[in-house]
Each structure stands twice: as structure tokens, then as C-alpha cells.
Design a protein around this motif. Structure first.
Motif, mmCIF file in Angstrom:
data_model
loop_
_atom_site.group_PDB
_atom_site.id
_atom_site.type_symbol
_atom_site.label_atom_id
_atom_site.label_comp_id
_atom_site.label_asym_id
_atom_site.label_seq_id
_atom_site.Cartn_x
_atom_site.Cartn_y
_atom_site.Cartn_z
ATOM 1 N N ALA A 129 -12.265 53.971 52.251
ATOM 2 C CA ALA A 129 -11.315 54.349 53.299
ATOM 3 C C ALA A 129 -10.501 53.134 53.748
ATOM 4 C CB ALA A 129 -12.048 54.968 54.484
ATOM 5 N N GLN A 130 -11.140 51.964 53.830
ATOM 6 C CA GLN A 130 -10.413 50.765 54.228
ATOM 7 C C GLN A 130 -9.374 50.372 53.180
ATOM 8 O OE1 GLN A 130 -13.636 48.046 54.991
ATOM 9 N NE2 GLN A 130 -13.709 48.582 57.172
ATOM 10 N N THR A 131 -9.734 50.509 51.898
ATOM 11 C CA THR A 131 -8.792 50.210 50.825
ATOM 12 C C THR A 131 -7.606 51.165 50.891
ATOM 13 O OG1 THR A 131 -10.592 49.421 49.427
ATOM 14 C CG2 THR A 131 -8.535 50.008 48.324
ATOM 15 N N LYS A 132 -7.906 52.443 51.054
ATOM 16 C CA LYS A 132 -6.848 53.447 51.150
ATOM 17 C C LYS A 132 -5.993 53.199 52.399
ATOM 18 C CE LYS A 132 -5.021 57.148 49.455
ATOM 19 N NZ LYS A 132 -4.235 57.025 48.238
ATOM 20 N N GLY A 133 -6.629 52.785 53.471
ATOM 21 C CA GLY A 133 -5.900 52.487 54.704
ATOM 22 C C GLY A 133 -4.916 51.341 54.526
ATOM 23 N N ARG A 134 -5.334 50.295 53.806
ATOM 24 C CA ARG A 134 -4.426 49.172 53.539
ATOM 25 C C ARG A 134 -3.229 49.629 52.711
ATOM 26 N NH1 ARG A 134 -9.167 46.188 53.716
ATOM 27 N NH2 ARG A 134 -9.728 46.540 51.562
ATOM 28 N N GLU A 135 -3.468 50.467 51.697
ATOM 29 C CA GLU A 135 -2.366 50.983 50.872
ATOM 30 C C GLU A 135 -1.397 51.800 51.727
ATOM 31 O OE1 GLU A 135 -4.032 53.275 47.700
ATOM 32 O OE2 GLU A 135 -5.144 51.573 46.871
ATOM 33 N N ARG A 136 -1.950 52.656 52.567
ATOM 34 C CA ARG A 136 -1.113 53.500 53.414
ATOM 35 C C ARG A 136 -0.325 52.650 54.421
ATOM 36 N NH1 ARG A 136 -4.759 58.353 55.514
ATOM 37 N NH2 ARG A 136 -2.753 59.195 56.125
ATOM 38 N N TYR A 137 -0.949 51.593 54.930
ATOM 39 C CA TYR A 137 -0.259 50.722 55.873
ATOM 40 C C TYR A 137 0.911 50.011 55.196
ATOM 41 C CZ TYR A 137 0.741 47.088 59.267
ATOM 42 O OH TYR A 137 1.385 46.261 60.138
ATOM 43 N N GLU A 138 0.689 49.519 53.965
ATOM 44 C CA GLU A 138 1.773 48.881 53.226
ATOM 45 C C GLU A 138 2.925 49.851 53.011
ATOM 46 O OE1 GLU A 138 -0.045 47.295 49.697
ATOM 47 O OE2 GLU A 138 -1.194 45.811 50.830
ATOM 48 N N GLY A 139 2.603 51.106 52.691
ATOM 49 C CA GLY A 139 3.641 52.134 52.552
ATOM 50 C C GLY A 139 4.375 52.366 53.864
#
Length: 143
Positions: A99-109
Motif C-alpha cells: 500500500a505504501q508503494t502504491k501510495g507513492r506512485e499515486r502521489y507522484e501522479g
């Protein structure tokens, strides 16, 4: 009838007066007379006060618009946080890393989308005003 006056000026002020008179091609006495008349004129203070009042009014309206935009931003953030906190369940420890990895990707987007939006120049407050204007009931008045 004109009265003759004799007075002394500091060298730098005398030089500025002489330069200004030469540039404007008018006598120095005429410049001193106009400056004294302007300085001693009672309406000069009134004009200055009116100009300052207009400037303060303009600044006041600008600050009110800024305050309104900050209020809109604060409310939008508060609504989002409240919604997110009440609708997002806690994650089990096993899913936390993913979830943290996915959260970082979503934040970059999100940051990229925000950059594109800011580059276009369109603001949230403009959209809100437009949306409110479209949904307002027609009462014969303009929003």
C-alpha cells in the motif's frame, strides 16, 4: 505685486533645482513658486488622502478575495480528510508495504497532474464559482 525673498539652499538641492529648470526651460523662481504653492495647498493633503483611501480600498478587496480562496481551500481539504478518514479501513500489516508503494506512485501522479493544472492556469475557485453559478436556482438575479 510680487514680494522678493532671499533664502539659501543646500548645494545638492540648488544643483537639482538648476538642472530641472534647465531641462524644463523655465526660471528657477517659477519652479520654487509652484512647489511652495503645492506644498501649502490645503487640497493637496485631501488629494493625497483620497488617493490613499482608494488604494486601501483596492487592497482591502484583494485581501477579501484571498481570504475567500483560503476558506474554500481549507473547507475542501477538511471535507476530503473527513471523508477519507471515515471511509478508509485500516490495513493489515501484511498489506502495508504494498500500500505504501502504491501510495507513492499515486502521489507522484497527483503531483504531475497538479503541475499540468497549474500550467494551464485554471483554478479551483474558478471552477467552484462556475459550478455554483450553474446549479444556482434562477431567481431573476445574476450570481
Amino acid at each position: 505685486m510680487r514680494t522678493k525673498h532671499t533664502f539659501r539652499l543646500p548645494p545638492d538641492l540648488a544643483r537639482k533645482l538648476a538642472d530641472y529648470a534647465a531641462r524644463k526651460r523655465v526660471p528657477q523662481a517659477l519652479i520654487v513658486e509652484a512647489a511652495l504653492a503645492s506644498h501649502l495647498s490645503p487640497d493637496g493633503a485631501d488629494r493625497l488622502e483620497a488617493a490613499l483611501a482608494r488604494r486601501l480600498d483596492r487592497m482591502s478587496r484583494h485581501l477579501e478575495r484571498i481570504e475567500r480562496h483560503v476558506d474554500i481551500s481549507n473547507e475542501a481539504l477538511a471535507v476530503f480528510v473527513r471523508f477519507w478518514l471515515t471511509s478508509t479501513p485500516a490495513l493489515p500489516d501484511a498489506a502495508l508495504a504494498a500500500a505504501q508503494t502504491k501510495g507513492r506512485e499515486r502521489y507522484e501522479g497527483f503531483v504531475e497532474a497538479l503541475g499540468r493544472r497549474l500550467a494551464r492556469g485554471r483554478k479551483l475557485s474558478d471552477e467552484i464559482c462556475q459550478d455554483v453559478g450553474e446549479t444556482a436556482p434562477s431567481s431573476g438575479k445574476q450570481a
